[in-house]
Design an enzyme around this catalytic site. Structure first.
Site, mmCIF file in Angstrom:
data_model
loop_
_atom_site.group_PDB
_atom_site.id
_atom_site.type_symbol
_atom_site.label_atom_id
_atom_site.label_comp_id
_atom_site.label_asym_id
_atom_site.label_seq_id
_atom_site.Cartn_x
_atom_site.Cartn_y
_atom_site.Cartn_z
ATOM 1 N N HIS A 5 -13.545 4.527 -5.274
ATOM 2 C CA HIS A 5 -12.714 3.934 -6.319
ATOM 3 C C HIS A 5 -13.645 3.385 -7.403
ATOM 4 C CE1 HIS A 5 -9.014 3.536 -3.731
ATOM 5 N NE2 HIS A 5 -9.925 3.561 -2.776
ATOM 6 N N VAL A 13 -6.554 7.574 2.935
ATOM 7 C CA VAL A 13 -6.598 9.031 2.711
ATOM 8 C C VAL A 13 -7.936 9.524 3.248
ATOM 9 C CG1 VAL A 13 -6.573 10.875 0.999
ATOM 10 C CG2 VAL A 13 -5.109 8.865 0.667
ATOM 11 N N ASP A 55 -6.197 7.321 -10.233
ATOM 12 C CA ASP A 55 -5.447 6.834 -9.065
ATOM 13 C C ASP A 55 -3.998 6.594 -9.474
ATOM 14 O OD1 ASP A 55 -4.356 5.073 -6.939
ATOM 15 O OD2 ASP A 55 -6.432 5.036 -6.231
ATOM 16 N N ILE A 56 -3.082 7.094 -8.665
ATOM 17 C CA ILE A 56 -1.661 7.024 -8.994
ATOM 18 C C ILE A 56 -1.071 5.614 -8.752
ATOM 19 C CG2 ILE A 56 -0.591 7.647 -6.785
ATOM 20 C CD1 ILE A 56 0.939 9.836 -8.292
ATOM 21 N N HIS A 114 -13.651 9.262 -0.751
ATOM 22 C CA HIS A 114 -13.417 8.923 -2.157
ATOM 23 C C HIS A 114 -14.028 7.576 -2.488
ATOM 24 C CE1 HIS A 114 -9.933 7.547 0.213
ATOM 25 N NE2 HIS A 114 -9.853 6.521 -0.622
#
Ligand code: 5GP
Length: 139
Positions: free
Chosen positions: A104, A98, A33-34, A102
């Site tokens: 996390h 987003v 993750d950015i 996904h």
């Protein structure tokens, strides 16, 4: 709600924008993750075009969950973590930003709170160092 091919994770899967990939197979893609909430924050996504948990096929979800478990185990070891937080959001009202499914996988450290969301990583090379710590365990 329909899947929108222009979401950022679809672009990452197509290689149109870079990511720090940790692992991939024919069903799943894992990357850093950015905007990590904690050092070692990973994202596990299906290659299937699923908006979130509400529209993914069960078989495809099972592959993602298998990978979430594997990454949680590896992250404990790779980052010397004391625990793992798993997060997954569905639709705007569910906290999703987003719109490609996904999970996390967030390593947690005793006495340390998660960073507030939306803080871009200061040094991209840190993401590579963290990804390497997982990648070495996969070999
Ligand atoms: P959510 O939809 O679960 O609320 O959050 C989306 C997650 O994607 C956030 O944790 C955010 O930091 C991450 N993210 C957003 N854009 C990018 C990107 O371009 N690259 C990577 N690696 N992560 C991203």
């Amino acid at each position: 709600m329909r899947y929108d091919d222009s979401n950022i994770f679809a672009k990452i899967l197509r290689g149109e924008i870079p990511s720090e990939k940790v692992f991939e197979d024919n069903q799943v893609f894992v990357f850093m993750d950015i905007m990590p909430r904690s050092p070692g924050h990973l994202l596990v996504i299906p290659k299937a075009k699923a908006r979130n948990i509400l529209d993914i096929r069960k078989e495809e979800l099972h592959a993602v969950i298998d990978s979430v478990k594997k990454m949680a185990e590896l992250a404990m070891q790779a980052f010397n973590a004391d625990g793992i937080t798993i997060q997954q959001f569905n639709e705007d009202s569910g906290g999703q930003e987003v719109f490609h499914l996904h999970f996390h996988v967030i390593p947690r450290y005793s006495g340390e709170r998660m960073q507030s969301p939306g803080q871009m990583v200061k040094d991209m090379s840190n993401l590579k160092i963290q990804a390497d710590k997982i990648r070495v365990l996969l070999n």
